[in-house]
Design an enzyme around this catalytic site. Structure first.
Site, PDB file in Angstrom:
ATOM      1  N   ARG A 144     -27.068   9.830 -64.815  1.00 43.58           N
ATOM      2  CA  ARG A 144     -26.629   9.072 -63.436  1.00 43.58           C
ATOM      3  C   ARG A 144     -27.498   8.051 -62.989  1.00 43.58           C
ATOM      4  O   ARG A 144     -27.059   6.874 -62.587  1.00 43.58           O
ATOM      5  CB  ARG A 144     -26.205   9.680 -62.939  1.00 43.58           C
ATOM      6  CG  ARG A 144     -27.361  11.157 -62.048  1.00 43.58           C
ATOM      7  CD  ARG A 144     -27.228  11.670 -60.954  1.00 43.58           C
ATOM      8  NE  ARG A 144     -28.134  12.511 -60.510  1.00 43.58           N
ATOM      9  CZ  ARG A 144     -28.361  12.939 -59.268  1.00 43.58           C
ATOM     10  NH1 ARG A 144     -27.017  12.845 -58.939  1.00 43.58           N
ATOM     11  NH2 ARG A 144     -29.687  13.971 -59.141  1.00 43.58           N
ATOM     12  N   ASP A 166     -23.874  23.542 -58.654  1.00 39.28           N
ATOM     13  CA  ASP A 166     -22.310  23.156 -57.864  1.00 39.28           C
ATOM     14  C   ASP A 166     -20.988  24.179 -57.931  1.00 39.28           C
ATOM     15  O   ASP A 166     -19.653  23.973 -57.336  1.00 39.28           O
ATOM     16  CB  ASP A 166     -21.779  22.380 -57.711  1.00 39.28           C
ATOM     17  CG  ASP A 166     -22.557  20.854 -56.997  1.00 39.28           C
ATOM     18  OD1 ASP A 166     -23.024  21.290 -56.240  1.00 39.28           O
ATOM     19  OD2 ASP A 166     -22.828  19.588 -58.024  1.00 39.28           O
ATOM     20  N   GLU A 169     -10.223   9.351 -54.947  1.00 41.85           N
ATOM     21  CA  GLU A 169     -10.294   8.309 -56.526  1.00 41.85           C
ATOM     22  C   GLU A 169      -9.011   8.184 -56.566  1.00 41.85           C
ATOM     23  O   GLU A 169      -9.221   7.566 -57.733  1.00 41.85           O
ATOM     24  CB  GLU A 169     -10.757  10.208 -57.095  1.00 41.85           C
ATOM     25  CG  GLU A 169     -11.896  10.487 -56.935  1.00 41.85           C
ATOM     26  CD  GLU A 169     -11.990  12.182 -55.208  1.00 41.85           C
ATOM     27  OE1 GLU A 169     -13.166  11.797 -55.542  1.00 41.85           O
ATOM     28  OE2 GLU A 169     -10.892  11.970 -54.641  1.00 41.85           O
ATOM     29  N   ARG A 212     -25.860  14.860 -64.848  1.00 46.02           N
ATOM     30  CA  ARG A 212     -26.646  14.761 -63.282  1.00 46.02           C
ATOM     31  C   ARG A 212     -28.869  15.273 -63.876  1.00 46.02           C
ATOM     32  O   ARG A 212     -29.136  15.239 -63.198  1.00 46.02           O
ATOM     33  CB  ARG A 212     -26.357  16.104 -62.184  1.00 46.02           C
ATOM     34  CG  ARG A 212     -27.277  16.734 -61.337  1.00 46.02           C
ATOM     35  CD  ARG A 212     -26.315  18.338 -60.441  1.00 46.02           C
ATOM     36  NE  ARG A 212     -26.693  17.603 -58.925  1.00 46.02           N
ATOM     37  CZ  ARG A 212     -26.641  18.871 -58.724  1.00 46.02           C
ATOM     38  NH1 ARG A 212     -25.798  20.259 -58.898  1.00 46.02           N
ATOM     39  NH2 ARG A 212     -27.452  19.456 -57.055  1.00 46.02           N
ATOM     40  N   PHE A 232     -13.589  14.877 -60.439  1.00 48.58           N
ATOM     41  CA  PHE A 232     -13.036  14.040 -60.089  1.00 48.58           C
ATOM     42  C   PHE A 232     -12.313  12.617 -60.742  1.00 48.58           C
ATOM     43  O   PHE A 232     -11.292  12.033 -61.151  1.00 48.58           O
ATOM     44  CB  PHE A 232     -13.195  13.717 -58.773  1.00 48.58           C
ATOM     45  CG  PHE A 232     -13.901  14.916 -57.802  1.00 48.58           C
ATOM     46  CD1 PHE A 232     -13.259  15.936 -58.095  1.00 48.58           C
ATOM     47  CD2 PHE A 232     -14.939  15.032 -57.524  1.00 48.58           C
ATOM     48  CE1 PHE A 232     -14.057  16.920 -57.293  1.00 48.58           C
ATOM     49  CE2 PHE A 232     -15.867  15.661 -57.071  1.00 48.58           C
ATOM     50  CZ  PHE A 232     -15.051  17.112 -56.564  1.00 48.58           C
TER      51      PHE A 232
END
Length: 312
Positions: free
Chosen positions: A10, A117, A58, A167, A83
């Site tokens: 990322r 998460d 989104e 990530r 998303f």
């Protein structure tokens, strides 16, 4: 021995956008209130007039990108994979894929390596979803070097592209002068005759490490990096199956519909061969440290080594 350099893809995504922003004046970046996490904030700092924060909307973001593409812009829509691919699937299918618009989807935080998460944010279905959209190119880079090259390739490709980024910081394995990125072409990282390990994304470096363990046991494993899952390098896949007789696919994605399924589709049609699919089984992820989740779900080097050894 020096420590292996690790960078999250990322980060590579954000840096590449900023790098190519000067070269491509029609490059526009859209984000859904996640510029700090997706790292598009790097582009925003350099080119604030070409960065659009669409808020937590989104689906609307994809529609805006589609409109921009019709004016000659090259829009990159950015959000978490859950998303970008999940929530906005209909808009990507109907507003981008159907009219074949030049929109790029930068999907970060893919797979279980999102970590704490948890299951709601750990998208293990995005490759399967994007593969089903006609004309969609699907890229899952293995490291920093490949991620930057993938952004450049997406810029130069006329049509929709889905780019998958992570990530978790991963080892840089492609920092050599001979490295070449080409859409639809796999990369042989290690030759071998006993089994072919075909991996994608963060699982490539783990598969290389597993191959070294297998070598210590006298098992010669060929390792192939598939950064472009669609279009798949079917010629390389078939050749590897013919050479070794056994194939293993490794991915940080569901074993349903991802790299493993793409490889099986190709081999079923052209050269039937036994395939072991290593990935996320028919289950959701869970909250926890990324490294521990990778081990628990069998995607670390030792787990791959054990599965492949038993298979061979």
């Amino acid at each position: 021995m020096s420590e292996v350099k690790k960078i999250a893809t990322r980060e590579s995504y954000g840096n590449a956008l900023a790098q190519y922003g000067a070269e491509y004046e029609n490059l526009v970046v859209l984000d859904a209130d996640l510029a700090a996490a997706t790292k598009t904030g790097v582009f925003k700092k350099a080119f604030p007039e070409r960065h659009i924060d669409c808020g937590i909307a989104e689906c609307n973001m994809v529609g805006i990108a589609a409109g921009l593409a019709t004016t000659g812009k090259i829009p990159f829509v950015s959000s978490f994979a859950m998303f970008a691919a999940g929530r906005a699937f209909e808009q990507i299918r109907n507003s981008v894929g159907y009219p074949k618009l030049n929109v790029k989807i930068g999907a970060t935080h893919a797979g279980i390596s999102v970590g704490e998460d948890g299951a709601t944010h750990q998208c293990n279905e995005d490759i399967a979803l994007m593969r089903t959209i006609p004309g969609m190119v699907v890229i899952n880079p293995s490291d920093d070097v490949e991620a930057k090259a993938a952004v450049k390739a997406a810029l130069d490709h006329d049509g929709p592209v889905y780019l998958r980024f992570g990530r978790l910081a991963v080892p840089v394995i492609n920092d050599n002068p001979d490295y070449k990125f080409e859409l639809g072409k796999g990369v042989v990282l290690r030759e071998g005759k006993d089994v072919a390990i075909i991996a994608t994304g963060l699982c490539v470096s783990e598969s290389l490490a597993a191959a070294e363990m297998l070598a210590a046991d006298g098992i010669d494993a060929k390792v192939i990096n598939i950064h472009t899952i669609k279009p798949l390098d079917e010629e390389l896949v078939v050749a590897a199956a013919k050479e070794t007789g056994k194939v293993v696919t490794v991915e940080e994605h569901s074993v349903i519909g991802g790299l493993g399924s793409a490889v099986c589709d190709a081999l079923c049609a052209k050269l039937p061969a036994p395939v072991l699919k290593i990935g996320i089984n028919d289950t959701y992820g869970e909250s926890g440290p990324a490294a521990e989740l990778i081990k628990k779900y069998g995607l670390d080097a030792k787990s791959i080594y054990e599965r492949v050894k038993a298979y061979v």
